[in-house]
Write an enzyme that holds these catalytic residues in place. Structure first.
Site, PDB file in Angstrom:
ATOM      1  CG  MET A 151     -21.109 -24.534   7.193  1.00 50.86           C
ATOM      2  SD  MET A 151     -22.279 -24.881   8.602  1.00 50.86           S
ATOM      3  CE  MET A 151     -22.890 -22.948   8.912  1.00 50.86           C
ATOM      4  CB  ALA A 158     -23.787 -17.580   3.784  1.00 49.20           C
ATOM      5  CG  HIS A 160     -16.026 -17.116   4.850  1.00 52.02           C
ATOM      6  ND1 HIS A 160     -17.803 -16.853   5.443  1.00 52.02           N
ATOM      7  CD2 HIS A 160     -16.333 -18.259   6.078  1.00 52.02           C
ATOM      8  CE1 HIS A 160     -18.643 -16.917   5.804  1.00 52.02           C
ATOM      9  NE2 HIS A 160     -17.856 -18.214   6.310  1.00 52.02           N
ATOM     10  CD  GLN A 172     -21.660 -27.187  11.456  1.00 51.75           C
ATOM     11  OE1 GLN A 172     -21.128 -27.655  10.908  1.00 51.75           O
ATOM     12  NE2 GLN A 172     -21.759 -25.502  12.003  1.00 51.75           N
ATOM     13  CD  GLN A 183      -9.878 -16.283  18.676  1.00 52.57           C
ATOM     14  OE1 GLN A 183      -9.364 -16.971  18.397  1.00 52.57           O
ATOM     15  NE2 GLN A 183     -10.530 -16.458  19.830  1.00 52.57           N
ATOM     16  CG  ASP A 204     -17.608 -19.764  14.884  1.00 54.29           C
ATOM     17  OD1 ASP A 204     -18.799 -19.114  15.378  1.00 54.29           O
ATOM     18  OD2 ASP A 204     -17.738 -19.364  13.450  1.00 54.29           O
ATOM     19  CD  GLN A 223     -16.436 -23.565  14.599  1.00 53.69           C
ATOM     20  OE1 GLN A 223     -17.938 -24.558  13.580  1.00 53.69           O
ATOM     21  NE2 GLN A 223     -15.830 -23.534  12.698  1.00 53.69           N
ATOM     22  CB  SER A 235     -22.651 -13.493  12.038  1.00 48.91           C
ATOM     23  OG  SER A 235     -23.358 -14.754  11.127  1.00 48.91           O
ATOM     24  NE  ARG A 294     -26.981 -19.486  12.589  1.00 43.53           N
ATOM     25  CZ  ARG A 294     -26.220 -19.977  12.348  1.00 43.53           C
ATOM     26  NH1 ARG A 294     -25.057 -19.567  12.489  1.00 43.53           N
ATOM     27  NH2 ARG A 294     -26.589 -21.128  12.441  1.00 43.53           N
TER      28      ARG A 294
HETATM   29  O1  PAF Z   1     -17.990 -22.800  10.807  1.00 40.90           O
HETATM   30  C1  PAF Z   1     -18.764 -23.367  10.108  1.00 40.90           C
HETATM   31  O2  PAF Z   1     -18.713 -22.782   9.143  1.00 40.90           O
HETATM   32  C2  PAF Z   1     -18.574 -24.234  10.312  1.00 40.90           C
HETATM   33  O3  PAF Z   1     -18.645 -25.227  11.682  1.00 40.90           O
HETATM   34  C3  PAF Z   1     -17.910 -25.513   9.771  1.00 40.90           C
HETATM   35  C4  PAF Z   1     -16.439 -25.527  10.189  1.00 40.90           C
HETATM   36  C5  PAF Z   1     -17.533 -25.043   8.039  1.00 40.90           C
HETATM   37  C6  PAF Z   1     -17.995 -27.027   9.866  1.00 40.90           C
HETATM   38  O4  PAF Z   1     -19.495 -26.825   8.689  1.00 40.90           O
END
Ligand code: PAF
Length: 288
Positions: free
Chosen positions: A27, A29, A34, A58, A145, A147, A150, A182, A184
């Protein structure tokens, strides 16, 4: 090759080349966490596609969709530096054209733990991830990991819907003091950041209890893990408002029984000020 930025599905199709593709859905940022996913993707396929899309589906109405950090230019720089081939950054209208009816239901697993606190969240995540899979057509997709639920839900979706995609989970990246990276974290004041460290401290305290006990010990290993982590979290109240602390099976996210053996995830979520943070540790509960 220069980075291609595809801002809609037509551009994405044009950017398609020969060879295998690894997708890193994000998403934006982008931070070092990442970037570690991108590096993992690099070694797994010929081409790396990073998607950048803040998925409205979401977030529930009381969550931080509108104030979620958007740092597109810096994200492109990070992608360039990591040798990404294509950034797919569609608009909400392109992803969700008017008249949309059908979406993915995450099932019962999407209503527990994180899903109990954020109803509908995993339906939104799985819907966008399935759409990204269909649009990008990757061979491999890399998720953090951090998340953990998810990641488990995406593995479930891939298994249940027979998607021909290899799902790779990459380890959580942490600051030297233990704070999980994160997008955030940037909302935290210096004081709040100190309080936020309690999460990783609690996980470490729990992990220290994940050792086999002698036969007939009064307390089980899972009970000791939960109690040790909870004691640390309670020490930070009321500045840290706990949503949950659970010890779960990594594949199902169901809470483990007292006699459970094998890998387990100790997962925590809490609010520090107005910022909601999640973290987890993978533990090995061995036979005594
Ligand atoms: O982990 C995230 O950043 C989001 O949940 C994802 C997997 C890109 C889905 O919008």
């Amino acid at each position: 090759m220069d980075l291609i930025v595809a801002k809609n599905r037509t551009d994405l199709v044009k950017a398609r080349g020969e060879g295998s593709v690894a997708l890193v859905p994000t998403m934006g940022a982008l931070h070092e966490g990442h970037r570690s996913l991108i590096r993992e993707a690099r070694v797994r396929a010929d081409h790396v596609v990073v998607s950048i899309f803040v998925n409205p589906l979401q977030f529930s109405p009381n969550e931080d969709f509108s104030r979620y950090p958007r740092t597109f230019d810096a994200d492109l720089e990070a992608c360039r530096a990591e040798g990404v081939d294509v950034v797919f950054a569609p608009s909400a209208d392109d992803m969700y054209p008017a008249g949309r009816q059908v979406s993915v239901q995450s099932g019962e697993m999407g209503t527990i733990v994180e899903g109990a606190v954020r109803p509908g969240h995993f339906d939104g995540v799985l819907t966008v991830v399935l759409k990204l899979f269909n649009l990008v057509q990757p061979d491999v997709a890399v998720f953090g990991q951090k998340d953990a639920q998810q990641l488990a839900m995406i593995r479930r979706m891939v298994a249940d819907l027979d998607l021909p995609i290899d799902i790779v989970g990459a380890p959580t990246v942490r600051e030297p003091d233990g704070l999980a990276l994160s997008s955030r974290n940037r909302y935290l004041s210096a004081d709040e950041r100190q309080v936020a460290l309690t999460l990783s401290r609690a996980l470490r305290a729990g992990a220290a209890e994940a050792v086999a006990l002698p036969e007939g010990a009064a307390e089980s290993v899972p009970a000791r893990i939960r109690a040790a982590a909870l004691a640390v979290l309670e020490g930070a109240a009321p500045r840290l408002a706990l949503d949950y602390l659970v010890l779960v099976d990594p594949a199902t996210f169901a809470e483990v029984s007292e006699s459970y053996r094998g890998e387990a995830v100790l997962a925590v979520a809490a609010k520090v000020g107005t910022t909601r943070l999640i973290d987890n540790a993978v533990l090995s509960l061995d036979p005594a």
